[in-house]
Design a protein around this motif. Structure first.
Motif, PDB file in Angstrom:
ATOM      1  N   HIS A 182      41.733  39.820  41.227  1.00  0.00           N
ATOM      2  CA  HIS A 182      42.875  40.752  41.116  1.00  0.00           C
ATOM      3  C   HIS A 182      42.348  42.178  41.060  1.00  0.00           C
TER       4      HIS A 182
ATOM      5  N   ASP B 175      36.821  43.815  35.146  1.00  0.00           N
ATOM      6  CA  ASP B 175      38.136  43.146  35.102  1.00  0.00           C
ATOM      7  C   ASP B 175      39.146  43.938  35.913  1.00  0.00           C
ATOM      8  N   ASP B 176      39.360  43.605  37.144  1.00  0.00           N
ATOM      9  CA  ASP B 176      38.634  42.567  37.847  1.00  0.00           C
ATOM     10  C   ASP B 176      38.097  43.150  39.155  1.00  0.00           C
TER      11      ASP B 176
ATOM     12  N   GLU C 126      48.324  41.104  37.957  1.00  0.00           N
ATOM     13  CA  GLU C 126      47.770  40.059  37.093  1.00  0.00           C
ATOM     14  C   GLU C 126      47.964  40.431  35.628  1.00  0.00           C
ATOM     15  N   GLU C 127      47.732  41.687  35.314  1.00  0.00           N
ATOM     16  CA  GLU C 127      47.779  42.128  33.911  1.00  0.00           C
ATOM     17  C   GLU C 127      49.213  42.188  33.375  1.00  0.00           C
TER      18      GLU C 127
ATOM     19  N   ILE D  63      36.535  38.570  36.095  1.00  0.00           N
ATOM     20  CA  ILE D  63      35.480  38.915  35.120  1.00  0.00           C
ATOM     21  C   ILE D  63      34.233  38.079  35.407  1.00  0.00           C
TER      22      ILE D  63
HETATM   23 ZN   LIG Z   1      41.403  40.020  34.726  1.00  0.00          ZN
END
Ligand SMILES: [Zn+2]
Length: 449
Positions: free
Chosen positions: A116, A161-162, A195-196, A224
């Motif tokens: 992501h 990340d990421d 994603e977050e 990650i």
């Molecule tokens: Zn992530």
């Protein structure tokens, strides 16, 4: 393993020199350049501004699109775009764009490599969230924008990340599209967004795949995967964790075993550590969005995390080990290439979903049947004690769809079968498992007076 010497020799000859070359073409230098470029956008938060050409999620997605378009005319690069209404951690109506590169194969079967590209940074980052108590990365402590509809433009470099999974995905798009290999399956290099905010981009794409009946066979998600120094000082640059949801012989578990088996053969210097759980405690990743809609997907995670460099302004290029990220990219490349060259996995169930396993002919044998997989010239049958995670035995049989193992009590072992083509490319293993039984409700009578 029965006959170690013999099977070790067979393993060497199983390696495809084209995949060896592909794996060797992963470039640390290119991974580093991609990461520096991703960091230069300062934030790639899904809720950040899209007006600048140098800063924010809009600039980042344009760059990723153009970068992958430059690799090969064979690569079909596009935005995978959705309009999302304000909800949950999405603080305003929003256009979301995954960036997707498709390398068409001979078959519509799809193998995904993903990460992501969006980022987040909050006051205190993930280390504060961990220290607070119940493990969580939910966003209740998110920095909130000035007005509800205003972009969230605070610094959020997100290099590990990421950025790490994104750089790995972009680099694999390059080496696969430039390899000259004619893949059986279609490869998709997917950079998710949102994603977050709750796996939004992955979920929307998976929903679309269900609606359009897109045959996604496997998703290798990387999130990650670029740091080898734990925040507690423990260093491990020689292993990678692969999370998969159960139950124990679910297709996602078979994918994890596949990554361990083929990643380990092509990249013996890197150890794959399968984890028999969906993800880390309280943490999530895009593979789960695919799992929730019935797709086979696993999540790659670095072995030793540094939480002070997650969801934090300190998630910068300095926290990356390029040699480690490159090893993880090689494992992904080996697994994705092998899968994309192999036939589809054989079907081991009948029309009613029951496994085609019996005790015939003697009543005490293991009798396995399967349906031929297109392109297969042989099958490899695996088994292990019914208590244990890893396949213990394997035997290669010819172009048949039935095998009897005399005096093997089927109740004592797990069996599975993979399809193998003439060059030795092996599919995922299909395991003989009984579907869960719901049980019958028992009707009762009122007690006697
Ligand atoms: Zn992530």
């Amino acid at each position: 393993m029965c006959g170690l010497g013999r099977s070790a020799a067979a393993q060497v000859s199983d390696l495809d020199p084209r995949i060896v070359k592909l794996v060797a073409s992963v470039s640390e230098e290119r991974l580093g350049n991609i990461l520096r470029q991703l960091q230069s956008f300062e934030t790639r938060n899904t809720l950040s501004s899209t007006t600048s050409t140098t800063r924010g999620v809009g600039a980042a997605r344009e760059w990723i699109l153009r970068e992958m378009r430059g690799y090969s005319p064979k690569l079909q690069v596009s935005f995978d775009t959705y309009m999302v209404a304000k909800q949950g951690r999405i603080t305003r109506d929003l256009e979301l764009r995954n960036v997707m590169a498709i390398l068409p194969g001979n078959s519509p079967r799809r193998i995904y490599v993903s990460g992501h590209y969006d980022t987040v940074a909050r006051p205190g980052g993930q280390s504060t969230a961990n220290a607070r108590g119940p493990a969580t990365d939910l966003g209740e402590q998110s920095a909130t924008p000035a007005g509800t509809a205003a972009p969230l433009d605070n610094l959020a470099p997100g290099v590990n990340d990421d950025g790490s999974g994104t750089a790995l995905t972009i680099e694999l798009a390059r080496i696969f599209s430039q390899s000259g290999i004619d893949f059986e399956a279609t490869l998709v290099f997917m950079c998710h967004v949102g994603e977050e905010q709750g796996l939004i981009g992955a979920r929307l794409h998976a929903q679309k795949a269900v609606a359009e009946k897109i045959p996604i066979e496997a998703v290798l998600n990387n999130d990650i995967v670029g740091n080898d120094k734990g925040g507690n000082g423990v260093i491990d640059g020689a292993t990678i964790r692969v999370y998969s949801e159960g139950p124990e012989d679910s297709p996602s578990r078979e994918l994890a075993r596949f990554v361990q088996r083929w990643g380990g053969r092509y990249v013996p210097s890197h150890k794959v550590r399968p984890m028999a759980r969906p993800d880390r405690f309280g943490r999530g990743g895009d593979h789960s969005a695919y799992n929730q809609l019935g797709f086979t997907a696993v999540g790659f995670r670095e072995s030793r995390e540094n939480f002070t460099r997650q969801h934090d302004v300190r998630d910068t290029f300095e926290g990356i080990s390029l040699p480690y990220l490159a090893q993880n990219a090689r494992v992904n490349a080996a697994a994705a290439a092998t899968l994309a060259l192999a036939p589809p996995p054989p079907v081991v169930t009948n029309e009613r979903g029951q496994p085609q396993i019996s005790r015939a002919p003697s009543g005490y044998d293991a009798n396995l049947k399967w349906t031929a997989a297109p392109g297969a010239s042989a099958y490899r049958v695996f088994w292990r004690e019914a208590w244990g995670p890893d396949w213990e035995h394997e035997v290669l049989v010819g172009s048949v769809t039935n095998l009897v193992l005399p005096h093997m009590q089927i109740d004592d072992y797990v069996f599975g079968v993979a399809a193998v083509d003439a060059a030795g490319h092996e599919s995922l293993v299909s395991a003989y498992v009984t579907p869960p039984r719901t049980g019958t409700e028992i009707k009762t009578l009122p007690p006697k007076q």
